[in-house]
Motif scaffolding. Structure first.
Motif, PDB file in Angstrom:
ATOM      1  N   ASP A  57       0.872  -1.169   0.000  1.00 11.60           N
ATOM      2  CA  ASP A  57       0.000   0.000   0.000  1.00 11.60           C
ATOM      3  C   ASP A  57       0.912   1.222   0.000  1.00 11.60           C
ATOM      4  O   ASP A  57       1.652   1.466   0.961  1.00 11.60           O
ATOM      5  CB  ASP A  57      -0.884  -0.019   1.250  1.00 11.60           C
ATOM      6  CG  ASP A  57      -1.809   1.194   1.334  1.00 11.60           C
ATOM      7  OD1 ASP A  57      -1.716   2.093   0.470  1.00 11.60           O
ATOM      8  OD2 ASP A  57      -2.611   1.240   2.284  1.00 11.60           O
ATOM      9  N   ILE A  58       0.871   1.985  -1.094  1.00 12.43           N
ATOM     10  CA  ILE A  58       1.768   3.129  -1.249  1.00 12.43           C
ATOM     11  C   ILE A  58       1.534   4.188  -0.172  1.00 12.43           C
ATOM     12  O   ILE A  58       2.385   5.050   0.070  1.00 12.43           O
ATOM     13  CB  ILE A  58       1.604   3.749  -2.657  1.00 12.43           C
ATOM     14  CG1 ILE A  58       2.761   4.690  -3.011  1.00 12.43           C
ATOM     15  CG2 ILE A  58       0.270   4.458  -2.791  1.00 12.43           C
ATOM     16  CD1 ILE A  58       4.045   4.033  -3.271  1.00 12.43           C
ATOM     17  N   LEU A  59       0.400   4.122   0.518  1.00 10.98           N
ATOM     18  CA  LEU A  59       0.111   5.074   1.584  1.00 10.98           C
ATOM     19  C   LEU A  59       0.674   4.629   2.936  1.00 10.98           C
ATOM     20  O   LEU A  59       0.542   5.354   3.928  1.00 10.98           O
ATOM     21  CB  LEU A  59      -1.397   5.307   1.694  1.00 10.98           C
ATOM     22  CG  LEU A  59      -2.058   5.872   0.422  1.00 10.98           C
ATOM     23  CD1 LEU A  59      -3.550   6.056   0.628  1.00 10.98           C
ATOM     24  CD2 LEU A  59      -1.403   7.185   0.008  1.00 10.98           C
ATOM     25  N   ASP A  60       1.305   3.458   2.987  1.00 12.75           N
ATOM     26  CA  ASP A  60       1.911   2.925   4.209  1.00 12.75           C
ATOM     27  C   ASP A  60       3.417   3.175   4.172  1.00 12.75           C
ATOM     28  O   ASP A  60       4.183   2.410   3.579  1.00 12.75           O
ATOM     29  CB  ASP A  60       1.611   1.428   4.316  1.00 12.75           C
ATOM     30  CG  ASP A  60       2.092   0.820   5.628  1.00 12.75           C
ATOM     31  OD1 ASP A  60       2.958   1.413   6.291  1.00 12.75           O
ATOM     32  OD2 ASP A  60       1.614  -0.287   5.967  1.00 12.75           O
ATOM     33  N   LEU A  61       3.850   4.270   4.789  1.00 16.48           N
ATOM     34  CA  LEU A  61       5.259   4.665   4.749  1.00 16.48           C
ATOM     35  C   LEU A  61       6.157   3.581   5.321  1.00 16.48           C
ATOM     36  O   LEU A  61       7.225   3.269   4.770  1.00 16.48           O
ATOM     37  CB  LEU A  61       5.456   5.984   5.506  1.00 16.48           C
ATOM     38  CG  LEU A  61       6.893   6.496   5.625  1.00 16.48           C
ATOM     39  CD1 LEU A  61       7.517   6.719   4.258  1.00 16.48           C
ATOM     40  CD2 LEU A  61       6.925   7.793   6.444  1.00 16.48           C
ATOM     41  N   ILE A  76      14.607   2.619  -9.250  1.00 16.80           N
ATOM     42  CA  ILE A  76      13.196   2.557  -8.880  1.00 16.80           C
ATOM     43  C   ILE A  76      12.382   3.218  -9.994  1.00 16.80           C
ATOM     44  O   ILE A  76      12.686   4.340 -10.423  1.00 16.80           O
ATOM     45  CB  ILE A  76      12.919   3.284  -7.551  1.00 16.80           C
ATOM     46  CG1 ILE A  76      13.661   2.605  -6.394  1.00 16.80           C
ATOM     47  CG2 ILE A  76      11.417   3.312  -7.254  1.00 16.80           C
ATOM     48  CD1 ILE A  76      13.540   3.342  -5.070  1.00 16.80           C
ATOM     49  N   PHE A  77      11.370   2.512 -10.443  1.00 20.10           N
ATOM     50  CA  PHE A  77      10.433   3.044 -11.438  1.00 20.10           C
ATOM     51  C   PHE A  77       9.079   3.195 -10.743  1.00 20.10           C
ATOM     52  O   PHE A  77       8.456   2.193 -10.375  1.00 20.10           O
ATOM     53  CB  PHE A  77      10.321   2.097 -12.633  1.00 20.10           C
ATOM     54  CG  PHE A  77      11.608   1.904 -13.390  1.00 20.10           C
ATOM     55  CD1 PHE A  77      11.881   2.658 -14.524  1.00 20.10           C
ATOM     56  CD2 PHE A  77      12.547   0.970 -12.962  1.00 20.10           C
ATOM     57  CE1 PHE A  77      13.065   2.481 -15.221  1.00 20.10           C
ATOM     58  CE2 PHE A  77      13.732   0.786 -13.654  1.00 20.10           C
ATOM     59  CZ  PHE A  77      13.999   1.544 -14.783  1.00 20.10           C
ATOM     60  N   HIS A  78       8.649   4.437 -10.558  1.00 24.92           N
ATOM     61  CA  HIS A  78       7.424   4.690  -9.795  1.00 24.92           C
ATOM     62  C   HIS A  78       6.237   4.797 -10.738  1.00 24.92           C
ATOM     63  O   HIS A  78       5.974   5.847 -11.339  1.00 24.92           O
ATOM     64  CB  HIS A  78       7.578   5.964  -8.976  1.00 24.92           C
ATOM     65  CG  HIS A  78       6.375   6.273  -8.134  1.00 24.92           C
ATOM     66  ND1 HIS A  78       5.649   5.304  -7.482  1.00 24.92           N
ATOM     67  CD2 HIS A  78       5.749   7.460  -7.856  1.00 24.92           C
ATOM     68  CE1 HIS A  78       4.642   5.862  -6.828  1.00 24.92           C
ATOM     69  NE2 HIS A  78       4.682   7.163  -7.054  1.00 24.92           N
ATOM     70  N   ASN A  99      -1.572   9.629  -5.708  1.00 22.95           N
ATOM     71  CA  ASN A  99      -0.600  10.239  -6.608  1.00 22.95           C
ATOM     72  C   ASN A  99       0.308  11.259  -5.935  1.00 22.95           C
ATOM     73  O   ASN A  99       1.461  11.426  -6.353  1.00 22.95           O
ATOM     74  CB  ASN A  99      -1.321  10.890  -7.785  1.00 22.95           C
ATOM     75  CG  ASN A  99      -2.040   9.877  -8.652  1.00 22.95           C
ATOM     76  OD1 ASN A  99      -1.992   8.678  -8.397  1.00 22.95           O
ATOM     77  ND2 ASN A  99      -2.730  10.345  -9.672  1.00 22.95           N
ATOM     78  N   ILE A 100      -0.168  11.932  -4.884  1.00 22.49           N
ATOM     79  CA  ILE A 100       0.665  12.926  -4.202  1.00 22.49           C
ATOM     80  C   ILE A 100       1.245  12.363  -2.908  1.00 22.49           C
ATOM     81  O   ILE A 100       2.461  12.292  -2.733  1.00 22.49           O
ATOM     82  CB  ILE A 100      -0.125  14.213  -3.915  1.00 22.49           C
ATOM     83  CG1 ILE A 100      -0.608  14.855  -5.229  1.00 22.49           C
ATOM     84  CG2 ILE A 100       0.736  15.204  -3.127  1.00 22.49           C
ATOM     85  CD1 ILE A 100      -1.470  16.084  -5.045  1.00 22.49           C
ATOM     86  N   LYS A 101       0.375  11.915  -2.022  1.00 26.50           N
ATOM     87  CA  LYS A 101       0.870  11.386  -0.750  1.00 26.50           C
ATOM     88  C   LYS A 101       1.706  10.128  -0.978  1.00 26.50           C
ATOM     89  O   LYS A 101       2.757   9.938  -0.346  1.00 26.50           O
ATOM     90  CB  LYS A 101      -0.292  11.096   0.190  1.00 26.50           C
ATOM     91  CG  LYS A 101       0.140  10.730   1.611  1.00 26.50           C
ATOM     92  CD  LYS A 101      -1.053  10.380   2.490  1.00 26.50           C
ATOM     93  CE  LYS A 101      -1.930  11.596   2.754  1.00 26.50           C
ATOM     94  NZ  LYS A 101      -3.051  11.274   3.688  1.00 26.50           N
ATOM     95  N   GLY A 102       1.261   9.259  -1.894  1.00 28.55           N
ATOM     96  CA  GLY A 102       2.017   8.045  -2.176  1.00 28.55           C
ATOM     97  C   GLY A 102       3.404   8.343  -2.711  1.00 28.55           C
ATOM     98  O   GLY A 102       4.393   7.720  -2.303  1.00 28.55           O
ATOM     99  N   SER A 103       3.493   9.305  -3.619  1.00 29.32           N
ATOM    100  CA  SER A 103       4.800   9.677  -4.163  1.00 29.32           C
ATOM    101  C   SER A 103       5.691  10.291  -3.085  1.00 29.32           C
ATOM    102  O   SER A 103       6.899  10.025  -3.027  1.00 29.32           O
ATOM    103  CB  SER A 103       4.626  10.673  -5.315  1.00 29.32           C
ATOM    104  OG  SER A 103       3.881  10.088  -6.366  1.00 29.32           O
TER     105      SER A 103
END
Length: 320
Positions: A57-61, A76-78, A99-103
């Motif tokens: 989950d890209i939102l899980d730092l 890394i290819f995002h 798209n913003i927080k995940g990046s």
């Protein structure tokens, strides 16, 4: 910079189970012998993709930090994103979060890790928005004028990549990719949508009426296999902190794309406009200047549009 620094290295594709991710994994493994790692969401199929997958989950730092510690990638290819413009109007919160927080989480995790991978952040030609006539074909240094929520999120991602490169020395390279198409793309995108409808009509699964949105828009269509080749070259040769357009370099009216697909159909089909397929705001003309990526990498798209359309239609014929 050398064009073989990918050879045999570890590459991490964040969002590797999507349309582009599968092609990119195959290209990195086949052309460069990379050890490819990739992330996916619950329920996303990964069969047939040449990568070692981890659910993320890209939102899980914390999960991103753990993944980086485990893989220690050289590149890394995002690709992880909510990438549909139509869905961005319907689900703005999800689009902005992913798209913003995940990046931001990905960049933050790399910065804290002490590692120094080269990072390709995949943005969109939609970031430019309504380009003034004097700015066509669009170059990377013009002011973006995003006209939809998805585009806004990608402009922000681009700016974050630039900030992290300047503030922390991260090796970020930004891409603005224009419409890429090919087999396995979801019908949320125009070419796949047309091909799926034609295949269903040919199979007798729907009436012989193809429903469309705006056919007057002019777009820059590139085969996804050419696009991933560009990504691999930019990851090696792109200048840190810079943004590069990726596209075919010439544009086509959507109506022309539709006509070419209809000519490949095996039965008569009529066309009707579906108001549900029209966007609240649509950019009329998209024409891209690709001289910057060509100068940096020597990349040139190779696959003809007609071939891509034929293969995409054959893909959908095989599914219906």
């Amino acid at each position: 910079m050398s064009d073989n620094i990918l050879q045999g290295k570890k590459a991490l594709i964040v969002g590797g189970a999507g349309f582009v991710g599968g092609y990119l994994a195959s290209h990195l493994a086949g052309a460069y012998g990379c050890e490819v790692f990739a992330t996916h969401l619950p329920g996303e199929p990964t069969e047939g993709i040449e990568a070692q997958f981890t659910q993320l989950d890209i939102l899980d730092l914390g999960a991103i930090e753990a993944l980086l510690a485990h893989v220690q990638p050289n590149f890394i290819f995002h690709l992880a994103a909510q990438s549909s413009v139509a869905h961005s109007w319907q689900n703005p919160d999800i689009t902005l979060d992913v798209n913003i927080k995940g990046s931001t989480h990905l960049l933050q995790a790399v910065q804290k890790s002490g590692q120094a991978p080269r990072i390709l952040l995949i943005g969109s030609g939609d970031e430019y928005g309504a380009v003034r006539p004097q700015d066509i074909p669009v170059q990377e240094d013009i002011l973006p004028r995003p006209g939809n929520i998805y585009a806004v999120s990608k402009v922000c991602q681009n700016m974050l990549g630039s900030v992290y490169a300047k503030a922390y020395g991260l090796q970020t390279i930004m891409v603005r990719a224009f419409n890429h198409i090919g087999p396995r793309q979801t019908p949320a995108f125009v070419v796949a949508d047309f091909c799926k409808q034609v295949a269903e009509i040919e199979a007798g699964k729907r009436e012989p009426v193809l429903r469309v949105g705006n056919l007057t828009a002019t777009r820059n269509f590139t085969d996804v296999r050419d696009v991933v080749a560009a990504y691999a070259l930019l990851a090696q040769k792109g200048q840190v902190g810079e943004t590069y357009n990726v596209g075919s370099g010439h544009s086509v009216v959507v109506r022309s794309i539709l006509q070419q697909i209809l000519e490949l159909a095996t039965c008569p089909i009529t066309v009707e406009v579906d108001p549900q397929k029209l966007r609240p705001i649509d950019v009329p003309v998209v024409e891209v200047d690709i001289r910057k990526i060509q100068a940096a990498t020597g990349w040139q798209p190779k696959i003809p549009l007609q071939q891509t359309l034929q293969q995409t239609l054959e893909y959908w014929r095989g599914l219906v």
